[in-house]
Design an enzyme around this catalytic site. Structure first.
Site, PDB file in Angstrom:
ATOM      1  N   HIS A 121       0.807  -1.217   0.000  1.00 38.21           N
ATOM      2  CA  HIS A 121       0.000   0.000   0.000  1.00 38.21           C
ATOM      3  C   HIS A 121       0.840   1.267   0.000  1.00 38.21           C
ATOM      4  CE1 HIS A 121       0.561  -0.261   4.461  1.00 38.21           C
ATOM      5  NE2 HIS A 121       0.475   1.053   4.391  1.00 38.21           N
ATOM      6  N   HIS A 186       3.768  10.322  12.057  1.00 37.11           N
ATOM      7  CA  HIS A 186       3.096   9.218  12.741  1.00 37.11           C
ATOM      8  C   HIS A 186       4.139   8.259  13.297  1.00 37.11           C
ATOM      9  CE1 HIS A 186       3.556   7.625   8.618  1.00 37.11           C
ATOM     10  NE2 HIS A 186       3.256   6.399   9.039  1.00 37.11           N
TER      11      HIS A 186
END
Length: 314
Positions: A121, A186
């Site tokens: 992804h 993140h």
């Protein structure tokens, strides 16, 4: 004469596909999704003949038995299809990919190549949302951002500059877009593979080493470990980085070491190498920020930016 017509930087998260109904900040999620759609429309309007897709690997296409810093797909390309992302063969502009690989080697980059590349992804999220409905081949470029030692940010910027030169020197009159997929801030509950601590970290390290032929067997627990993590989004850093993009100064990111970037914005921010390569390939044209949303449910500061060389430098 080959022309670079557009650059796009976009965050990715498979939780868009798997946990949309559990997203608390739905308004933020919808604004981010709309920004992706807007970037997709800009790509469509730019009419690229091929897209250089710069993305990361999440140990579904590469494993610890072999981790190059940079790998370009020069033949078959298959998406792993995890978490509702596209699965199966992806169309590659093979002549352009091979020309770029040769040019980058000539320019001093010992870039790896793959005639049978598996992506995850880190790139297929962009295929799903940014290239939706666009009949355009890709040139996949995978950057190691999670298995230290990582390529330095300066080396990534240099690769982007070399990529620009290789594209502009390519024969013909193709129109090329460049996408950088990943980031922003993140923190993933992923270990340093060289020194794992505890059951979860040892499991992940083993999955990264042994998953080449059976990565799906590890995936359910991987997802559980990630879903249990607490968000660590640094909105101040994200907005500062996006401001650098706006002013054509994203090269300032090269002032960070790998360790400093992780301390400032989390290990997931190492994916900003893909944005840096894209921005350098666009000669740091000033960006238009289409959206930024901190989404703790997705663990990530989610941003979208478009670099249009027609705007010129301010």
């Amino acid at each position: 004469m080959t022309e670079i017509v557009l650059g796009v930087g976009a965050s990715h998260s498979t939780l868009m596909n798997t946990h949309w109904d559990q997203t608390i900040h739905r308004d933020r999620a919808e604004r981010f999704r709309d920004a992706l759609f807007a970037a997709r429309d800009r790509l469509a309007a730019a009419r690229p003949d091929a897209v250089v897709l710069v993305g990361s690997n999440h140990f579904r296409g590469f494993w610890l038995d072999l981790i190059p810093s940079f790998t370009i797909g020069v033949g078959e390309c298959v998406a792993s299809g995890e978490s509702g992302t596209p699965k199966g063969p992806q169309r590659v502009d093979v002549p352009l990919a091979r020309q770029l690989a040769a040019s980058l080697v000539d320019d001093g980059f010992d870039i790896a190549f793959s005639a049978r590349l598996q992506i995850d992804h880190g790139q297929s999220h962009a295929v799903q949302y940014l290239l939706d409905g666009l009949d355009v081949p890709i040139v996949p470029l995978v950057v190691n951002v999670f298995a230290p030692p990582l390529p330095t940010l300066g080396r990534c910027a240099g690769l982007g500059t070399a990529l620009r030169g290789a594209l502009l020197a390519a024969p013909g009159d193709a129109r090329i877009a460049v996408i950088g997929s990943g980031g922003l801030s993140h923190r993933l509950p992923w270990p340093d593979w060289r020194d794992p601590h505890g059951e979860d970290e040892e499991f992940l390290t083993r999955a990264w080493l042994d998953g080449r032929d059976n990565w799906q067997l590890y995936d359910a627990r991987r997802r559980q470990i990630i879903r249990a993590a607490e968000a660590a989004i640094n909105t101040d850093f994200d907005r500062e980085f996006l401001s650098w993009l706006e002013h054509g100064t994203a090269g300032r990111l090269t002032g960070f070491t790998t360790e400093q970037l992780a301390d400032k914005a989390g290990n997931g921010a190492q994916e900003l190498r893909t944005w840096l390569i894209m921005a350098a390939a666009l000669d740091h044209a000033p960006a238009e920020i289409l959206g930024y949303e901190p989404l703790p449910e997705w663990l990530t500061g989610m941003g979208v930016a478009v670099l249009d060389p027609a705007r010129g430098h301010e």
